[in-house]
Design a protein around this motif. Structure first.
Motif, PDB file in Angstrom:
ATOM      1  N   GLU A 126       0.949  -1.137  -0.189  1.00 31.00           N
ATOM      2  CA  GLU A 126      -0.098  -0.109  -0.059  1.00 31.00           C
ATOM      3  C   GLU A 126       0.861   1.020  -0.131  1.00 31.00           C
ATOM      4  O   GLU A 126       0.417   2.184  -0.643  1.00 31.00           O
ATOM      5  N   ARG A 127       2.162   1.126   0.682  1.00 36.82           N
ATOM      6  CA  ARG A 127       3.012   2.459   0.605  1.00 36.82           C
ATOM      7  C   ARG A 127       3.689   2.625  -0.860  1.00 36.82           C
ATOM      8  O   ARG A 127       3.695   3.534  -1.539  1.00 36.82           O
ATOM      9  N   LEU A 128       3.837   1.474  -1.327  1.00 35.88           N
ATOM     10  CA  LEU A 128       4.467   1.639  -2.891  1.00 35.88           C
ATOM     11  C   LEU A 128       3.547   2.400  -3.583  1.00 35.88           C
ATOM     12  O   LEU A 128       3.757   2.979  -4.577  1.00 35.88           O
ATOM     13  N   ILE A 129       2.359   1.847  -3.557  1.00 29.91           N
ATOM     14  CA  ILE A 129       1.214   2.402  -4.501  1.00 29.91           C
ATOM     15  C   ILE A 129       0.867   3.754  -4.139  1.00 29.91           C
ATOM     16  O   ILE A 129       0.617   4.579  -4.997  1.00 29.91           O
ATOM     17  N   ALA A 130       0.917   4.258  -2.785  1.00 34.22           N
ATOM     18  CA  ALA A 130       0.907   5.745  -2.516  1.00 34.22           C
ATOM     19  C   ALA A 130       1.996   6.377  -2.752  1.00 34.22           C
ATOM     20  O   ALA A 130       1.801   7.928  -3.270  1.00 34.22           O
ATOM     21  N   GLU A 131       3.171   5.788  -3.106  1.00 28.87           N
ATOM     22  CA  GLU A 131       4.252   6.692  -3.631  1.00 28.87           C
ATOM     23  C   GLU A 131       4.213   6.582  -5.238  1.00 28.87           C
ATOM     24  O   GLU A 131       5.156   7.100  -5.792  1.00 28.87           O
ATOM     25  N   GLY A 132       3.170   6.026  -5.757  1.00 31.03           N
ATOM     26  CA  GLY A 132       3.130   6.045  -7.257  1.00 31.03           C
ATOM     27  C   GLY A 132       4.153   5.165  -8.051  1.00 31.03           C
ATOM     28  O   GLY A 132       4.423   5.201  -9.171  1.00 31.03           O
ATOM     29  N   ARG A 133       4.674   4.043  -7.077  1.00 30.40           N
ATOM     30  CA  ARG A 133       5.633   3.265  -7.703  1.00 30.40           C
ATOM     31  C   ARG A 133       5.136   1.755  -8.488  1.00 30.40           C
ATOM     32  O   ARG A 133       5.803   1.127  -8.969  1.00 30.40           O
ATOM     33  N   VAL A 134       3.792   1.771  -8.423  1.00 31.70           N
ATOM     34  CA  VAL A 134       3.067   0.663  -8.904  1.00 31.70           C
ATOM     35  C   VAL A 134       2.210   0.940 -10.012  1.00 31.70           C
ATOM     36  O   VAL A 134       1.448   1.814 -10.225  1.00 31.70           O
ATOM     37  N   ALA A 135       2.079   0.188 -11.096  1.00 31.85           N
ATOM     38  CA  ALA A 135       1.459   0.544 -12.342  1.00 31.85           C
ATOM     39  C   ALA A 135       0.657  -0.692 -12.707  1.00 31.85           C
ATOM     40  O   ALA A 135       1.258  -1.938 -12.642  1.00 31.85           O
ATOM     41  N   VAL A 136      -0.510  -0.832 -13.287  1.00 29.11           N
ATOM     42  CA  VAL A 136      -1.015  -1.936 -13.849  1.00 29.11           C
ATOM     43  C   VAL A 136      -1.785  -1.395 -15.264  1.00 29.11           C
ATOM     44  O   VAL A 136      -1.966  -0.480 -15.570  1.00 29.11           O
ATOM     45  N   ASN A 137      -0.929  -2.682 -16.284  1.00 26.52           N
ATOM     46  CA  ASN A 137      -1.164  -2.111 -17.586  1.00 26.52           C
ATOM     47  C   ASN A 137      -0.743  -0.775 -18.196  1.00 26.52           C
ATOM     48  O   ASN A 137      -1.378  -0.062 -18.906  1.00 26.52           O
ATOM     49  N   GLY A 138       0.330  -0.163 -17.384  1.00 23.75           N
ATOM     50  CA  GLY A 138       0.906   1.071 -17.884  1.00 23.75           C
ATOM     51  C   GLY A 138       0.630   2.102 -17.143  1.00 23.75           C
ATOM     52  O   GLY A 138       0.822   3.267 -17.179  1.00 23.75           O
ATOM     53  N   ARG A 139      -0.617   1.979 -16.228  1.00 25.17           N
ATOM     54  CA  ARG A 139      -1.438   2.933 -15.663  1.00 25.17           C
ATOM     55  C   ARG A 139      -1.030   3.152 -14.182  1.00 25.17           C
ATOM     56  O   ARG A 139      -1.207   2.071 -13.400  1.00 25.17           O
ATOM     57  N   ARG A 140      -0.253   4.355 -13.803  1.00 22.31           N
ATOM     58  CA  ARG A 140       0.337   4.340 -12.433  1.00 22.31           C
ATOM     59  C   ARG A 140      -0.976   4.436 -11.425  1.00 22.31           C
ATOM     60  O   ARG A 140      -2.262   5.016 -11.862  1.00 22.31           O
ATOM     61  N   LEU A 141      -0.966   3.531 -10.228  1.00 18.59           N
ATOM     62  CA  LEU A 141      -1.853   3.515  -9.490  1.00 18.59           C
ATOM     63  C   LEU A 141      -1.766   4.602  -8.162  1.00 18.59           C
ATOM     64  O   LEU A 141      -0.679   4.950  -7.896  1.00 18.59           O
ATOM     65  N   ALA A 142      -2.799   4.876  -7.663  1.00 19.42           N
ATOM     66  CA  ALA A 142      -2.953   5.657  -6.370  1.00 19.42           C
ATOM     67  C   ALA A 142      -4.051   5.005  -5.536  1.00 19.42           C
ATOM     68  O   ALA A 142      -4.153   5.408  -4.530  1.00 19.42           O
ATOM     69  N   ASP A 143      -4.891   4.044  -5.829  1.00 22.29           N
ATOM     70  CA  ASP A 143      -5.584   3.540  -5.223  1.00 22.29           C
ATOM     71  C   ASP A 143      -5.237   1.994  -4.910  1.00 22.29           C
ATOM     72  O   ASP A 143      -5.400   1.244  -5.612  1.00 22.29           O
TER      73      ASP A 143
END
Length: 255
Positions: A32-49
């Motif tokens: 969840e921290r990685l996602i909040a830092e904008g480091r995770v993407a799905v199908n090229g779209r960066r996640l925040a949720d």
């Protein structure tokens, strides 16, 4: 990929944090921290949720590096040397366990921890769910240690630890401690517990006037350190994992 809604995860998607945990990238909280830092993407779209669901066929990246989908849960025994932190990264730049693993190893998370000054058996797994399962107190698994201390322990005092002990307002549960050998002012103990707090053995023994000189974990439940060389890692066969976990053994299907 879609957002979590009224349809459950079992309908074809899995929350991204849980997916990353099962893939061995990080714990759910760290994911969840990685996602909040904008480091995770799905199908090229960066996640925040973190509520986004990953579906079969989706491509997931962390720091732009593709992550393999969770497969069969795998487990390794690792002989941790002293001087290594059990953490993914250290702000102070100190060496970590994960930096010392063979390059051929997949992403793994640890089952519990050993502090920097401790050594011995550390279990590693590709599946965050399995890690939580193995750590859970309901297993009642004994964690056994060989401990070298400065001083000559009183066997009666050691035996009293089976009733638990309170130190500075903190209650520690039952500890089995036996005296193995004494030479001059140095003693070796075997210490076992089923659920330990951070640095529990060190704090309890120091409270008894027995500073810890060396602490080696030799068993975690049914898994033994044995003759595994220091710094070596060895996978637990799937058959053994199924035998030890029984009906609770995790089964994973590949998307």
């Amino acid at each position: 990929m879609r957002r979590a809604g009224t349809v459950g995860e079992g309908a074809g998607g899995e929350r991204i944090a849980k997916w990353l945990s099962r893939a061995g990238v990080a714990s759910r909280r760290e994911a969840e921290r990685l996602i909040a830092e904008g480091r995770v993407a799905v199908n090229g779209r960066r996640l925040a949720d973190p509520a986004v669901l990953v579906e079969p066929g989706d491509t997931v990246t962390v720091d732009r590096v593709p992550v393999d989908p969770p497969g069969r849960a795998r487990l390794w025994r690792y002989h941790k040397p002293r001087g290594l932190l059990v953490t993914a990264r250290d702000p102070q730049g100190r060496p970590t366990v994960f930096e010392k693993l063979p390059a051929s190893m997949p992403r793994v998370v640890s089952v519990g921890r050993l502090d920097m000054g401790s050594e011995g058996l550390l279990l590693l797994t590709t599946d965050g769910g399995l890690a939580r399962q193995l750590e859970h107190p309901k297993n009642g698994w004994v964690r056994r240690y060989r401990v070298r201390v400065h001083g000559r322990p009183d066997p009666g005092v050691l035996a009293s630890l089976a009733n638990g002990i309170t130190i500075d307002g903190i209650r520690y549960g039952p500890i089995e401690a036996g005296l193995d050998a004494v030479k001059n002012e140095v003693s070796w103990l075997t210490v076992s517990l089923r659920e330990g707090k951070n640095r529990e053995i060190r704090r309890v023994l120091e409270h008894l006037g027995l500073p810890v000189l060396r602490l080696i974990r030799v068993a975690y439940g049914p898994f033994q350190l044995g003759l595994l060389p220091r710094g070596a890692v060895e996978e637990v066969p799937a058959r053994v994992l199924r035998e030890q976990l029984g009906a609770a053994a995790p089964t994973r299907r590949r998307p």
